[in-house]
Design a protein around this motif. Structure first.
Motif, PDB file in Angstrom:
ATOM      1  N   TRP A  19      -7.069 103.411  37.588  1.00 45.91           N
ATOM      2  CA  TRP A  19      -8.340 102.785  37.872  1.00 45.91           C
ATOM      3  C   TRP A  19      -9.311 103.755  38.527  1.00 45.91           C
ATOM      4  O   TRP A  19      -8.933 104.558  39.379  1.00 45.91           O
ATOM      5  CB  TRP A  19      -8.131 101.582  38.807  1.00 45.91           C
ATOM      6  N   GLY A  20     -10.570 103.651  38.154  1.00 44.36           N
ATOM      7  CA  GLY A  20     -11.656 104.200  38.941  1.00 44.36           C
ATOM      8  C   GLY A  20     -11.718 105.705  39.070  1.00 44.36           C
ATOM      9  O   GLY A  20     -11.418 106.469  38.148  1.00 44.36           O
ATOM     10  N   LYS A  85      -7.134  99.754  31.456  1.00 48.14           N
ATOM     11  CA  LYS A  85      -6.679  99.929  32.833  1.00 48.14           C
ATOM     12  C   LYS A  85      -5.814  98.771  33.315  1.00 48.14           C
ATOM     13  O   LYS A  85      -5.756  98.480  34.515  1.00 48.14           O
ATOM     14  CB  LYS A  85      -7.886 100.082  33.762  1.00 48.14           C
ATOM     15  N   SER A 135     -12.462  99.799  30.885  1.00 48.61           N
ATOM     16  CA  SER A 135     -11.825  99.072  31.987  1.00 48.61           C
ATOM     17  C   SER A 135     -11.050  97.843  31.527  1.00 48.61           C
ATOM     18  O   SER A 135     -10.629  97.037  32.351  1.00 48.61           O
ATOM     19  CB  SER A 135     -12.874  98.657  33.014  1.00 48.61           C
ATOM     20  N   VAL A 137      -8.383  95.131  30.721  1.00 51.51           N
ATOM     21  CA  VAL A 137      -7.064  94.871  31.281  1.00 51.51           C
ATOM     22  C   VAL A 137      -6.241  93.973  30.363  1.00 51.51           C
ATOM     23  O   VAL A 137      -5.257  93.367  30.799  1.00 51.51           O
ATOM     24  CB  VAL A 137      -7.169  94.247  32.693  1.00 51.51           C
ATOM     25  N   SER A 200     -15.216  95.301  37.933  1.00 54.49           N
ATOM     26  CA  SER A 200     -15.261  96.609  37.271  1.00 54.49           C
ATOM     27  C   SER A 200     -16.674  97.179  37.195  1.00 54.49           C
ATOM     28  O   SER A 200     -16.913  98.110  36.420  1.00 54.49           O
ATOM     29  CB  SER A 200     -14.695  96.484  35.856  1.00 54.49           C
ATOM     30  N   PRO A 405      -7.599  97.391  43.124  1.00 51.27           N
ATOM     31  CA  PRO A 405      -7.073  98.041  41.919  1.00 51.27           C
ATOM     32  C   PRO A 405      -6.437  99.401  42.196  1.00 51.27           C
ATOM     33  O   PRO A 405      -5.465  99.777  41.524  1.00 51.27           O
ATOM     34  CB  PRO A 405      -8.313  98.177  41.030  1.00 51.27           C
ATOM     35  N   TYR A 406      -6.961 100.131  43.173  1.00 49.18           N
ATOM     36  CA  TYR A 406      -6.358 101.419  43.521  1.00 49.18           C
ATOM     37  C   TYR A 406      -4.974 101.213  44.147  1.00 49.18           C
ATOM     38  O   TYR A 406      -4.038 101.979  43.879  1.00 49.18           O
ATOM     39  CB  TYR A 406      -7.256 102.178  44.493  1.00 49.18           C
ATOM     40  N   ASP A 409      -2.362 100.571  41.542  1.00 57.87           N
ATOM     41  CA  ASP A 409      -1.880 101.788  40.899  1.00 57.87           C
ATOM     42  C   ASP A 409      -0.922 102.544  41.818  1.00 57.87           C
ATOM     43  O   ASP A 409       0.029 103.182  41.348  1.00 57.87           O
ATOM     44  CB  ASP A 409      -3.059 102.683  40.517  1.00 57.87           C
TER      45      ASP A 409
END
Length: 550
Positions: A19-20, A85, A135, A137, A200, A405-406, A409
């Motif tokens: 993500w990101g 993602k 992005s 999902v 997102s 989201p981070y 991950d």
């Protein structure tokens, strides 16, 4: 009127596998700390994957000289366009199994480029996957199968201009490749905003929002991008078309509705006239704590059935409240926010708080109603002047929302199975639906892994007749088997949703991951019409094969 100039500054590097931004991911120590919170995870995090370690084959096709300047076969670009993602995308990248990597990536700069690329692809058996911010999902931007000779990822982000602004009618003609911050930055000098903020927002485009019928930050009334659409321009293999720009129309079935939510399977959305609004100046927010989740549900329903129309009305169950830092005492927490460009909103917030208290809610005094005060939605961190939230629970929730989201991950690097899914149902079904999802999904996760699972719930959007529950699932996986485990959990969740006649998706789209459940949900006469539209508009069946239809 000419558009405003682009915002200055160079962009940060996007993560190709997660993500990101690449520099915002948890480091090894933070990953290990996250893993310690979920018994049964790995002793140390999986290494960050490298593109150099992937087996990327030579492209199966070569573009003609007339298109070569639009196309790249760079391995890094191809790897970054291979998946979206979702959790299953992230874990496949971590395990070095990203799936079918596109042969080529194209960056068209205008409608004619898109038409030429589709014409070439159709005559050479090349699948075309429209790509915005990547992005997705739900498996919406990857190719699965082997029915096509090659795969072209059609990246529209070079088409990111605001072409016209109508300040009288408060609308703008915007190219589909504009990322959220770019779009808002070009509207800001005019005092206008689209005010559509999905989670997102930083990493998705207008075209992606339209193609997936994305939900935004508004919890009531204007919940989806559909509400802001005035007109669409679409390029298909059968030709191009633009719907009339109108405030409303009763002239037969809406042409825009055919392409909203079509996920690139019927055509490529290249631009749209979008309804705008003045930037909000008055905002106020507060949180409410409940000792009983079901009484909190009743309070939210009561608020949704008034004309108060809060911009934010997020209900967090005790697990979700703990995860976000909004509460640590086992309370259910309701986050309320109001905003307006024309007048104070403190009275509307006070009325909503009165309703919440009548249902057993505990409130702190709301903060002052002022110009650009406390941010009432998480995306304001990117779009509004900084201002301290007066309610610590609101501030904690907003920060966690952007960071989550981070952290997902980071947990994936520890071998955990962590993902979200969302739905919507009528109020009469909501309590039993939530209870059955919690019970049955947790049981399925434990059966698949042998470990206890956490299943949390929040309401993201509410309506007079129903609500959109959003679930978070976390469980320690088995090394190398994480994708199958998630698929088993997801299948169990889909069965619960179908039994309760809850939609397979409220705002994440269908993609490839939701196809079996979507096939069960849609009426067969509509499926017949959709197949006929696909054949007429895409006779070579090259556009995003496997999305919505076989």
């Amino acid at each position: 009127m000419p558009a405003a100039p682009s915002d200055p500054g160079s962009p940060r590097t996007r993560s190709w596998w997660g993500w990101g931004h690449a520099d915002a991911h948890p480091d090894d120590a933070e990953c290990a700390a996250l893993g310690a919170l979920l018994p049964g995870t790995l002793a140390r995090p999986l290494p960050v994957p490298r593109i150099a370690d992937l087996a990327i084959a030579r492209p199966a096709v070569t573009p003609p000289p007339s298109l070569a300047h639009l196309v790249t076969a760079d391995p890094g670009a191809r790897a970054a366009h291979a998946m979206g993602k979702a959790y299953r995308d992230v874990i496949r990248a971590l395990r070095g199994r990203p799936g079918r990597i596109p042969d080529l990536v194209a960056h068209p700069t205008g409608d004619q480029d898109v038409a030429d690329l589709l014409d070439w692809a159709g005559t050479h058996g090349v699948a075309v996957i429209p790509f915005g911010g990547g992005s997705s999902v739900v498996g919406g931007v990857e190719y699965r199968g082997d029915a096509h000779r090659a795969v072209l990822s059609l990246d529209l982000t070079a088409m990111d201009r605001v072409l016209e602004i109508d300040t009288v009618g408060r609308a703008a003609r915007i190219q589909a490749g504009a990322l959220g911050p770019v779009l808002e930055g070009r509207l800001r000098p005019y005092g206008l905003t689209l005010r559509h903020f999905p989670q997102s927002f930083e990493f998705s485009t207008l075209g992606g929002w339209l193609a997936t019928r994305a939900g935004g930050h508004y919890a009531t009334v204007r919940t989806h991008i559909d509400d802001f659409v005035q007109s669409l321009r679409v390029i298909t293999p059968a030709g191009a078309g633009t719907s009339w720009r109108l405030p409303a129309s009763g002239a037969g079935p809406s042409p825009d509705r055919l392409f909203l939510g079509s996920e690139g399977a019927l055509g490529v959305i290249t631009e749209a006239w979008m309804r705008l609004q003045e930037r909000p100046r008055h905002k106020a927010s507060a949180s409410v704590a409940f000792g009983d989740f079901h009484r909190a549900l009743d309070a939210v329903r009561a608020i949704a059935q008034t004309d108060l129309a809060p911009a934010n009305c997020r209900l967090l169950d005790p697990g979700e409240a703990l995860l976000s830092g909004a509460s640590r005492d086992g309370s259910t927490v309701l986050v309320l926010g109001f905003e307006s460009a024309t007048g104070p909103v403190r009275d509307r917030l006070a009325d909503a708080l009165d309703i919440a208290r009548a249902h057993g809610g505990r409130t702190a005094p709301p903060g002052p109603d002022r110009d650009s005060p406390a941010r009432t939605n998480p995306a304001d961190a990117h779009t509004e002047p900084a201002a301290a939230d007066t309610d610590p629970a609101v501030s904690a929730w907003r920060s966690a929302f952007l960071r989550m989201p981070y952290l997902r991950d980071g947990l994936a690097r520890m071998g955990a199975v962590v993902e979200t899914f969302e739905t919507a149902a009528t109020w009469d079904r909501i309590p039993a639906l939530i209870e059955d999802v919690r019970t049955e999904v947790a049981a399925a996760a434990r059966k698949a892994t042998g470990h206890p699972a956490t299943v949390n719930c929040r309401l993201t959007h509410v309506y007079p007749d129903g609500a959109a529950p959003y679930f978070t699932v976390a469980v320690a996986g088995r090394p190398g088997d994480e994708v199958r485990i998630w698929d088993d959990i997801k299948a169990a969740a889909n069965d619960v949703l179908h039994r309760h006649r809850a939609t397979i998706t409220h705002h994440h789209a269908v993609g490839r991951d939701h196809r079996p459940a979507y096939d069960r949900q849609r009426p067969e006469p509509f499926a017949l019409a959709l197949r006929a539209a696909k054949t007429a508009l895409d006779p070579h069946h090259i556009l995003n094969p496997g999305v919505l239809l076989d």
